[in-house]
Structures are given as structure tokens and as C-alpha cells.
Design a protein around this motif. Structure first.
Motif, short mmCIF file in Angstrom:
data_model
loop_
_atom_site.label_atom_id
_atom_site.label_comp_id
_atom_site.label_asym_id
_atom_site.label_seq_id
_atom_site.Cartn_x
_atom_site.Cartn_y
_atom_site.Cartn_z
N GLN A 77 0.83 -1.20 0.00
CA GLN A 77 0.00 0.00 0.00
C GLN A 77 0.87 1.25 0.00
OE1 GLN A 77 -2.97 0.22 3.12
NE2 GLN A 77 -3.16 2.44 2.93
N LYS A 78 1.92 1.23 0.80
CA LYS A 78 2.80 2.39 0.85
C LYS A 78 3.53 2.60 -0.47
CE LYS A 78 2.11 4.26 4.80
NZ LYS A 78 1.54 5.64 4.84
N GLU A 137 1.05 4.28 -2.69
CA GLU A 137 0.90 5.68 -2.32
C GLU A 137 2.11 6.49 -2.79
OE1 GLU A 137 0.28 5.93 1.85
OE2 GLU A 137 -1.55 4.75 1.84
N GLN A 195 1.95 6.99 -6.58
CA GLN A 195 0.90 7.95 -6.91
C GLN A 195 1.35 9.38 -6.61
OE1 GLN A 195 -2.79 7.31 -4.83
NE2 GLN A 195 -3.91 8.84 -6.02
N PHE A 196 2.01 9.55 -5.48
CA PHE A 196 2.49 10.88 -5.10
C PHE A 196 3.59 11.35 -6.05
CE2 PHE A 196 5.37 13.61 -2.62
CZ PHE A 196 4.48 14.63 -2.27
N VAL A 211 4.58 10.78 2.63
CA VAL A 211 3.89 9.48 2.55
C VAL A 211 3.76 8.83 3.93
CG1 VAL A 211 4.53 9.03 0.16
CG2 VAL A 211 6.09 8.35 1.99
N GLU A 212 3.97 9.65 4.97
CA GLU A 212 3.76 9.22 6.35
C GLU A 212 4.62 8.02 6.74
OE1 GLU A 212 -0.45 8.65 6.71
OE2 GLU A 212 -0.85 10.80 6.86
#
Length: 333
Positions: free
Chosen positions: A225-226, A229, A232-233, A254-255
């Protein structure tokens, strides 16, 4: 009359050593810990003490091996170099009491002659230099832009071996002092060059050390998932166009922590952070070179995030085997 030329590199090391320590302490580029800061300060002080005694010898003031402070600085230098290599490059590595074994050579001068103690500790130091050279050469798995890693590793190893050979097999103390003092100066020149000319070298060194010496930082994070993300970013916001994009800055977006993002890239994409960002910049540049034939190479290099045209040229040729101009000519419609 005193020959002045041996003092050149000694003087450089005496000046640049404290400067590099201050830069290290003040810079946000370098992750730090109590152990890493202590290692940097103690190694620098040890090298300064050695150079002080070398200066006194070349000035005809004293003989270093007749001074207890020089003998014990010689005993400490390899261990401090090892601690420097471990804790500065991998500041999150833990301290183990077993590491204190490295300090055992410090008792040698009270058990054997100063000459024997020096030979033993310099042999150990050669081993530490080989270990450090292996780490440096391992960076080549992460980046291909420079041959500096090879030269750096070879020079450090040869200097360590040369110091040991001069001490063990030659009877000239003067030659030993000369080679040792000049080697310290050359080492500082290499470090300074790496910091100023090849900033990615330092970043990749930290990332490599994290991947080799630290436990996983990903824990229960959903890595797939990361990664999604992150992709995508990167494709949507195009942060790689920012010249000053950092590992910490992207990780925050992205935390993730810096260590987590570094590990994610190394394990799933097989690249360091700097190579990951460089890949996006090169791909964007390839597109713009063909799509915008009237835009200068300099303008494109700055637009995709490179600091200078020369840096862009080096990175582009390493990635494609062509200069930006040749690539544009070959792919122009």
C-alpha cells in the motif's frame, strides 16, 4: 633549515578536521546519535594529537615514539576509526559491550615493547580499513554515476597497509612519521571532496549501512500500500522536480520515517533514495528533450530538478549511454 613541505598536508588536516566536525554537528544531512557524535569528536582529537607530534618531529622538537601520548594515540586510532565507521555511517546501530574488545590494544604498551605494540595495532587497523573499504565499494550496487568509490576504497586500504609495512619492516621512523602524517591529510582531502563534489555518495553510504546493519523498520506497515501511495504521489505531484528534495521530506509526505522509506526503496525497488529520484528526473528529461527541441539542455536540467547542467550531463550519460544532445538528435522527429 627545516623542510616545509611535510607540513602542508598536516596543516590541512589540522584545519579541516575541526571544521568537518562542526559541519557534522550542525548539518541536518547527517543522522546522529550520542555514539556517532562521540566517535567523531574522539577520532578527530586523536588525529589532531598524532599530527601535533608529527609536527614536533619535523620541526626537530621531539621524537613522537618517545612520548606516551603519541603511543597511546596510536593504540586508540584504529578502534576510534572502527567506532566512527560503525556509528557515524549507521547511527541507529546499538552499542554492545563486546565492542569494547576493540580497546584491548591500549594495554599493549604495558606488556610489550612500543615497537611491537605499534605493529600489532597497525595490523588491526589495516583490517578495519579493509572492512570500511568493503562498505564503500558496496555502494556501487546502489549507484553507477562515479568511480570515486573505487578510488576512495583503494587509497584508504593502501594507506593503512603502507603504514603497517613501514612500521613492521622498515627501520626508518622518520619515513613512518612522514607517511602516517601525509596519509591523514590525504584521507581528509578525500572526505572533503566526497562531501563537496558528490553529495549522493554520503546519502547512499547512510542508506547502505541502514540496510546492512539495522533491523527492519517497516514493522506492521502495509508495504504494498505504501509503495502504491508513493508511486501515486511521485507521478501526481512530481516532487522530484524540487532541487532540494530530501529523503526526510519525501518520507513525511507518505507518512513514513526516513529509515522506513529508505528500506522500502532498497528492498522493493532495489535502489537508493538518490537513484530513485534521479530515475524520475532522467525519464522526464528524456521526454522533454524530444518534445521541446527549442528548449536548452540547461533549462531542461533545472526544470527536472538537477542542480547544474554538469550534474545532469553526468547522470544522463550514465543512465542512457548518451549525452543529452546526442539523445535529442537520435530521437528527434
Amino acid at each position: 633549515m627545516v623542510d616545509l613541505w611535510p607540513f602542508a598536508l598536516i596543516g590541512f588536516s589540522v584545519v579541516i578536521g575541526p571544521v568537518l566536525v562542526l559541519a557534522y554537528l550542525r548539518s541536518d544531512l547527517f543522522p546522529k546519535s550520542l555514539y556517532s557524535v562521540t566517535s567523531v569528536i574522539l577520532l578527530t582529537l586523536c588525529l589532531l594529537l598524532l599530527q601535533f607530534h608529527h609536527t614536533a618531529f619535523f620541526a626537530g622538537v621531539s621524537t613522537p615514539t618517545a612520548e606516551w601520548s603519541y603511543i597511546y594515540a596510536l593504540m586508540l586510532a584504529p578502534a576510534l576509526f572502527f567506532f566512527f565507521g560503525r556509528f557515524v555511517i549507521a547511527p541507529d546501530s546499538t552499542f554492545s559491550p563486546y565492542l569494547l574488545v576493540c580497546l584491548i590494544p591500549c594495554v599493549l604498551p604495558s606488556l610489550v615493547s612500543a615497537k611491537t605494540a605499534t605493529n600489532v595495532v597497525l595490523f588491526i587497523g589495516s583490517g578495519y580499513a579493509l572492512w570500511f573499504a568493503w562498505i564503500v565499494l558496496s555502494i556501487r550496487a546502489l549507484r553507477k554515476q562515479h568511480a570515486f568509490e573505487m578510488g576512495f576504497a583503494v587509497v584508504i586500504t593502501l594507506m593503512a597497509a603502507g603504514i603497517f609495512i613501514l612500521s613492521a619492516f622498515l627501520q626508518s621512523d622518520a619515513l613512518f612519521y612522514l607517511f602516517y602524517s601525509q596519509s591523514i591529510g590525504i584521507a581528509y582531502i578525500l572526505v572533503t571532496f566526497a562531501l563537496l563534489a558528490i553529495p549522493d555518495f554520503v546519502n547512499d553510504l547512510f542508506e547502505l549501512a541502514r540496510s546492512k546493519y539495522l533491523h527492519s523498520t517497516l514493522g506492521t506497515i502495509d508495504e504494498m500500500q505504501k509503495l502504491a501511495e508513493l508511486d501515486q504521489f511521485m507521478q501526481g505531484r512530481e516532487p522530484w522536480r524540487e532541487e532540494n528534495l530530501t529523503l526526510a521530506g519525501l518520507a513525511q509526505e507518505v507518512e513514513l520515517s526516513s529509515h522506513q522509506l529508505s528500506e522500502l526503496l532498497n528492498h522493493h525497488k532495489g535502489v537508493s533514495f538518490s537513484n530513485y529520484i534521479r530515475g524520475y528526473r532522467i525519464e522526464a528529461a528524456k521526454t522533454q528533450l524530444v518534445a521541446d527541441p527549442d528548449t536548452s539542455v540547461l533549462a531542461i536540467s533545472l526544470d527536472v530538478g538537477f542542480r547544474s547542467q554538469s550534474t545532469f550531463y553526468t547522470a544522463f550519460k550514465a543512465a542512457t549511454g548518451q549525452s543529452p544532445g546526442d539523445y535529442r538528435k537520435q530521437h528527434s522527429i
